[in-house]
Each structure stands twice: as structure tokens, then as C-alpha cells.
Design a protein around this motif. Structure first.
Motif, PDB file in Angstrom:
ATOM      1  N   GLN A 162      -2.537  13.346  -3.541  1.00  0.00           N
ATOM      2  CA  GLN A 162      -3.402  14.535  -3.468  1.00  0.00           C
ATOM      3  C   GLN A 162      -3.578  15.017  -2.029  1.00  0.00           C
ATOM      4  O   GLN A 162      -3.537  16.201  -1.750  1.00  0.00           O
ATOM      5  CB  GLN A 162      -4.802  14.208  -4.011  1.00  0.00           C
ATOM      6  N   GLY A 163      -3.798  14.083  -1.128  1.00  0.00           N
ATOM      7  CA  GLY A 163      -4.151  14.448   0.245  1.00  0.00           C
ATOM      8  C   GLY A 163      -2.962  14.807   1.111  1.00  0.00           C
ATOM      9  O   GLY A 163      -3.081  15.605   2.044  1.00  0.00           O
ATOM     10  N   LEU A 164      -1.794  14.217   0.827  1.00  0.00           N
ATOM     11  CA  LEU A 164      -0.653  14.357   1.732  1.00  0.00           C
ATOM     12  C   LEU A 164       0.550  15.063   1.128  1.00  0.00           C
ATOM     13  O   LEU A 164       1.420  15.539   1.865  1.00  0.00           O
ATOM     14  CB  LEU A 164      -0.189  12.970   2.195  1.00  0.00           C
ATOM     15  N   LEU A 193      -7.569  10.344   5.001  1.00  0.00           N
ATOM     16  CA  LEU A 193      -7.181   8.995   4.554  1.00  0.00           C
ATOM     17  C   LEU A 193      -6.768   8.160   5.766  1.00  0.00           C
ATOM     18  O   LEU A 193      -6.480   8.732   6.787  1.00  0.00           O
ATOM     19  CB  LEU A 193      -6.022   9.102   3.550  1.00  0.00           C
ATOM     20  N   GLY A 251       4.095  14.403   3.096  1.00  0.00           N
ATOM     21  CA  GLY A 251       3.237  13.448   3.794  1.00  0.00           C
ATOM     22  C   GLY A 251       3.559  12.007   3.435  1.00  0.00           C
ATOM     23  O   GLY A 251       3.502  11.116   4.289  1.00  0.00           O
ATOM     24  N   GLN A 271     -13.345   3.557  -6.104  1.00  0.00           N
ATOM     25  CA  GLN A 271     -12.508   4.546  -5.436  1.00  0.00           C
ATOM     26  C   GLN A 271     -13.247   5.881  -5.491  1.00  0.00           C
ATOM     27  O   GLN A 271     -14.039   6.118  -6.395  1.00  0.00           O
ATOM     28  CB  GLN A 271     -11.161   4.683  -6.135  1.00  0.00           C
ATOM     29  N   PHE A 324      -5.964  -1.278   4.365  1.00  0.00           N
ATOM     30  CA  PHE A 324      -4.874  -0.946   5.284  1.00  0.00           C
ATOM     31  C   PHE A 324      -4.941  -1.820   6.534  1.00  0.00           C
ATOM     32  O   PHE A 324      -3.916  -2.264   7.043  1.00  0.00           O
ATOM     33  CB  PHE A 324      -4.897   0.550   5.631  1.00  0.00           C
ATOM     34  N   GLY A 377       4.974   9.529  12.299  1.00  0.00           N
ATOM     35  CA  GLY A 377       5.556  10.772  11.795  1.00  0.00           C
ATOM     36  C   GLY A 377       4.654  11.986  11.930  1.00  0.00           C
ATOM     37  O   GLY A 377       5.037  13.088  11.548  1.00  0.00           O
ATOM     38  N   PHE A 378       3.440  11.800  12.436  1.00  0.00           N
ATOM     39  CA  PHE A 378       2.489  12.918  12.566  1.00  0.00           C
ATOM     40  C   PHE A 378       2.173  13.154  14.045  1.00  0.00           C
ATOM     41  O   PHE A 378       2.001  12.195  14.809  1.00  0.00           O
ATOM     42  CB  PHE A 378       1.184  12.592  11.833  1.00  0.00           C
ATOM     43  N   PRO A 402      -2.681   0.999  -5.515  1.00  0.00           N
ATOM     44  CA  PRO A 402      -3.543   1.655  -6.504  1.00  0.00           C
ATOM     45  C   PRO A 402      -4.217   2.926  -5.970  1.00  0.00           C
ATOM     46  O   PRO A 402      -4.835   3.660  -6.741  1.00  0.00           O
ATOM     47  CB  PRO A 402      -4.607   0.592  -6.817  1.00  0.00           C
ATOM     48  N   TYR A 403      -4.091   3.170  -4.652  1.00  0.00           N
ATOM     49  CA  TYR A 403      -4.724   4.356  -4.060  1.00  0.00           C
ATOM     50  C   TYR A 403      -3.753   5.523  -3.946  1.00  0.00           C
ATOM     51  O   TYR A 403      -4.060   6.542  -3.326  1.00  0.00           O
ATOM     52  CB  TYR A 403      -5.322   3.999  -2.681  1.00  0.00           C
ATOM     53  N   ARG A 448       6.342  11.140   5.563  1.00  0.00           N
ATOM     54  CA  ARG A 448       5.929  11.039   6.973  1.00  0.00           C
ATOM     55  C   ARG A 448       5.233   9.716   7.271  1.00  0.00           C
ATOM     56  O   ARG A 448       5.347   9.168   8.358  1.00  0.00           O
ATOM     57  CB  ARG A 448       4.970  12.178   7.323  1.00  0.00           C
ATOM     58  N   MET A 449       4.465   9.227   6.316  1.00  0.00           N
ATOM     59  CA  MET A 449       3.774   7.941   6.504  1.00  0.00           C
ATOM     60  C   MET A 449       4.750   6.822   6.816  1.00  0.00           C
ATOM     61  O   MET A 449       4.397   5.810   7.418  1.00  0.00           O
ATOM     62  CB  MET A 449       3.042   7.545   5.221  1.00  0.00           C
ATOM     63  N   VAL A 504       7.767   7.277   8.431  1.00  0.00           N
ATOM     64  CA  VAL A 504       8.669   7.582   9.548  1.00  0.00           C
ATOM     65  C   VAL A 504       8.712   6.423  10.546  1.00  0.00           C
ATOM     66  O   VAL A 504       9.768   6.062  11.075  1.00  0.00           O
ATOM     67  CB  VAL A 504       8.255   8.911  10.246  1.00  0.00           C
ATOM     68  N   MET A 525       1.803   4.082  10.887  1.00  0.00           N
ATOM     69  CA  MET A 525       1.573   5.070   9.829  1.00  0.00           C
ATOM     70  C   MET A 525       1.513   6.489  10.382  1.00  0.00           C
ATOM     71  O   MET A 525       1.741   7.455   9.658  1.00  0.00           O
ATOM     72  CB  MET A 525       0.225   4.795   9.146  1.00  0.00           C
ATOM     73  N   TRP A 555      -4.799   9.250  -4.394  1.00  0.00           N
ATOM     74  CA  TRP A 555      -5.494   9.932  -3.299  1.00  0.00           C
ATOM     75  C   TRP A 555      -4.508  10.364  -2.220  1.00  0.00           C
ATOM     76  O   TRP A 555      -4.657  11.432  -1.613  1.00  0.00           O
ATOM     77  CB  TRP A 555      -6.574   9.025  -2.706  1.00  0.00           C
ATOM     78  N   PHE A 556      -3.491   9.536  -1.947  1.00  0.00           N
ATOM     79  CA  PHE A 556      -2.504   9.872  -0.928  1.00  0.00           C
ATOM     80  C   PHE A 556      -1.613  11.013  -1.398  1.00  0.00           C
ATOM     81  O   PHE A 556      -1.260  11.897  -0.620  1.00  0.00           O
ATOM     82  CB  PHE A 556      -1.692   8.631  -0.539  1.00  0.00           C
ATOM     83  N   MET A 591      -3.831  12.849   8.015  1.00  0.00           N
ATOM     84  CA  MET A 591      -3.669  12.365   6.650  1.00  0.00           C
ATOM     85  C   MET A 591      -4.818  12.838   5.761  1.00  0.00           C
ATOM     86  O   MET A 591      -5.138  12.195   4.753  1.00  0.00           O
ATOM     87  CB  MET A 591      -3.527  10.839   6.642  1.00  0.00           C
ATOM     88  N   ASN A 592      -5.419  13.974   6.179  1.00  0.00           N
ATOM     89  CA  ASN A 592      -6.419  14.601   5.328  1.00  0.00           C
ATOM     90  C   ASN A 592      -7.597  13.655   5.019  1.00  0.00           C
ATOM     91  O   ASN A 592      -8.120  13.640   3.911  1.00  0.00           O
ATOM     92  CB  ASN A 592      -5.727  15.060   4.033  1.00  0.00           C
ATOM     93  N   LEU A 595       0.847  -1.206   0.000  1.00  0.00           N
ATOM     94  CA  LEU A 595       0.000   0.000   0.000  1.00  0.00           C
ATOM     95  C   LEU A 595       0.874   1.243   0.000  1.00  0.00           C
ATOM     96  O   LEU A 595       2.043   1.130   0.332  1.00  0.00           O
ATOM     97  CB  LEU A 595      -0.911  -0.017   1.235  1.00  0.00           C
ATOM     98  N   PRO A 596       0.391   2.419  -0.360  1.00  0.00           N
ATOM     99  CA  PRO A 596      -0.946   2.733  -0.870  1.00  0.00           C
ATOM    100  C   PRO A 596      -1.301   2.052  -2.189  1.00  0.00           C
ATOM    101  O   PRO A 596      -2.458   2.009  -2.543  1.00  0.00           O
ATOM    102  CB  PRO A 596      -0.922   4.250  -1.030  1.00  0.00           C
TER     103      PRO A 596
END
Lengths: 185, 185
Positions: free
Chosen positions: A89-91, B79, A95, B42, B87, B102-103, A82-83, A98-99, A101, B99, A86-87, B76-77, A79-80
């Protein structure tokens, strides 16, 4: 082995069309493009690509090629995947770093999945995979997550690399070579 | 305001059916269930739920109710959101915590989306949202991500909470109350 010489590549992106044409046209395959807003399913990379190609072939009533891109973090079990859209765009680039870390393993696969489908037939999926790792963004940040992906064996990120070099190792190139092998077989 | 007294709830889960019946039956709404393997798109929570309900209503040719669950990390906005299933499967309870290492912000919303749809009509979506935070797993780990979600104002995770209390604050309960208000209006 479909002896097909006219294929519609589903994309609204002129650069992607040119890249596909550059590889498939010399083999005598005529590629035109059509921009379609297709629903994207949740699922594995293969499922997502197959269903998109199937839908496109049935809508356009002709042989089609579709393309999907994934970014699969090893530590996150792919993961992420195929998504990633969105990650991203969102992060953003920061980000995505950071995911990871909390994980020691920063490695990732960039995966390109082309799917070929004729109306009423089963889609055929071609996967190209480039190993690498996720790094803080370096290079132009305009093209998706290219600035945070450093392919294995290179010191540059995708975004920093010379385009001619990137195009010979990229997940898109590897996948497209498989498409070519299939279509000219 | 659909004066409907027979609705098919799309689920293969007997516990979920009982929960929905417990809330809707006293209002004179008869709920039966049907297990359907529907494609999941999605998109936003609302898009994912709407399209699932629309597909189910057209397949079953009767009024349907569908249910989706998301877990939205503030940092994560929103997500992983509708992709939480993947996940949870891929990373487990520990990975969901990692995950967020880092935040700074560990807060999250548990979101339940019911969608009601009659064949050929537009779906109506009902969202229930419970604020909370992601914590290391506590309590039984058998039910999804319940063990890592601690609702705001409580010291227990969903998994540790008394079921009668959880059922009055949960995202499912809040969403289902909106369904009830709509159906008996």
C-alpha cells in the motif's frame, strides 16, 4: 483429524471462496464464507494466523478457516513478511524493488498460511511456500504484488502466468493442499 | 482532564519508569509500573497504541499509560513505522541503512506515542515526533536504533548525544510533555 463437513471460510472475497471450494468440496467438505473485520496482530506468520483463526472461531462459534499472505525477502530475514500489505500500500511495486536495491539477494518466498480452528480449541496452521525473486513489475498490476514476484523455474511473474499453471505452483495452492490432507485424514 | 493522581505505566523497563516519573511526579501524579505482555496489533501508530492502552486498562482495571515507539522513513511513506522493532531485530543497523540505498531521501521521523486510558473509556493518544535522518551507525549500539538516527539540527546521532540534551529534544520527551499537559489540565 476433525470429522467436520461444514466450515466457514473467513473472507469477503468471492474468488478466494471459489478457489477454496474447488479444492475442498470434492472431498465432501461444505465451505460457506463470512466476511469479518478481524484485528491482525504483529508477530510471526504462525502467530498472526493462529490468533486470527482463534478469534474468528470464538466469534462465529463454529469451525473456521482463515487465510493470510506474506512476502518474505531473503535478504531482509523474512521481512516485510506478514506486513507486506502495508508495504504494498505504502510503496507500490516500484518501492518494493527499491527496498532491495542495497541488497544483492533479490530472492523471496511467497507464503500462504491457512489456519483451521474450532471454538475453544487450538488453531492448526498450514503453510504453503513458493520460492522466487522480486523483479520490476511485469503483467497486470491489479492483484497485489503478483506483478513483482517471479516464481523460481519460471520466466513469468505471477501476474503474467497462465492462471491454470499458477494455481498448481502457488503458495495458496500448496497451503490449501495441506488443509485438504488434514481435513480428509 | 481526568483528575487522576495514580496511574499505572505499562512497562518492564526501570529506566523508562524513572523517566516518566521524573516528568509526571512533580505535577503530583503518582506513577507505578506493571509489566504486561500485551498483544500488538497491525495498523496506524494511533490504532496500535490505542488498542494496547484499552486492553491494559481493562486487564488492570485502573488508569494506565502505555508507550510505543516507531521509526518512519519519509521515502517509504512512514514505514517501517510501528513495525520497526521487527526490522531492527531482523536487519540490524546496517540493514536499516541498506533498505534506503535505493531512495534519495534518507529523512525519517522518530515517533513516540503515549496512550492514556481508563477502564471502559476511550484511549487518548499523545504523539511526539522528532525529525532526523538515517545514517550509518555511530555511537554505542546497545539501545535500539539510536545509533542510526541523527536528529535534524544536530551532528550527533541519538546514541552519541549527551543524554541531557537528547532528553529535551527526543520524541519521547515531546510526547511525555503532552501527557503532562493533559493530566494537569
Amino acid at each position: 483429524m476433525p470429522h467436520i463437513d461444514n466450515i466457514t471460510f473467513v473472507t469477503g472475497n468471492a474468488n478466494k471462496l471459489r478457489e477454496v471450494q474447488a479444492i475442498l468440496s470434492p472431498a465432501g467438505i461444505n465451505i460457506r464464507s463470512e466476511s469479518l473485520d478481524l484485528p491482525e496482530l504483529q508477530g510471526t506468520l504462525t502467530q498472526v494466523s493462529s490468533e486470527k483463526a482463534r478469534t474468528a472461531a470464538n466469534l462465529l462459534k463454529c469451525p473456521v478457516l482463515t487465510e493470510d499472505t506474506s512476502l518474505c525477502f531473503t535478504a531482509m530475514n523474512g521481512l516485510p513478511g506478514p506486513y507486506i500489505k502495508w508495504f504494498m500500500q505504502g510503496l507500490g511495486h516500484e518501492g518494493l524493488n527499491r527496498m532491495l536495491v542495497g541488497f544483492d539477494d533479490k530472492s523471496a518466498d511467497a507464503v500462504c498460511t491457512f489456519a483451521y480452528c474450532e471454538p475453544g480449541k487450538e488453531p492448526v496452521v498450514f503453510e504453503g511456500r513458493t520460492r522466487g525473486k522480486i523483479v520490476p513489475a511485469r503483467g497486470p498490476t491489479t492483484f497485489g504484488w503478483d506483478a513483482v514476484f517471479q516464481p523460481a523455474g519460471f520466466e513469468e511473474t505471477y501476474a503474467e502466468m497462465d492462471k491454470d499453471i499458477k494455481n498448481t505452483i502457488s503458495h495458496r495452492y500448496l497451503s490449501l493442499q495441506k488443509v485438504l490432507d488434514f481435513l480428509k485424514a
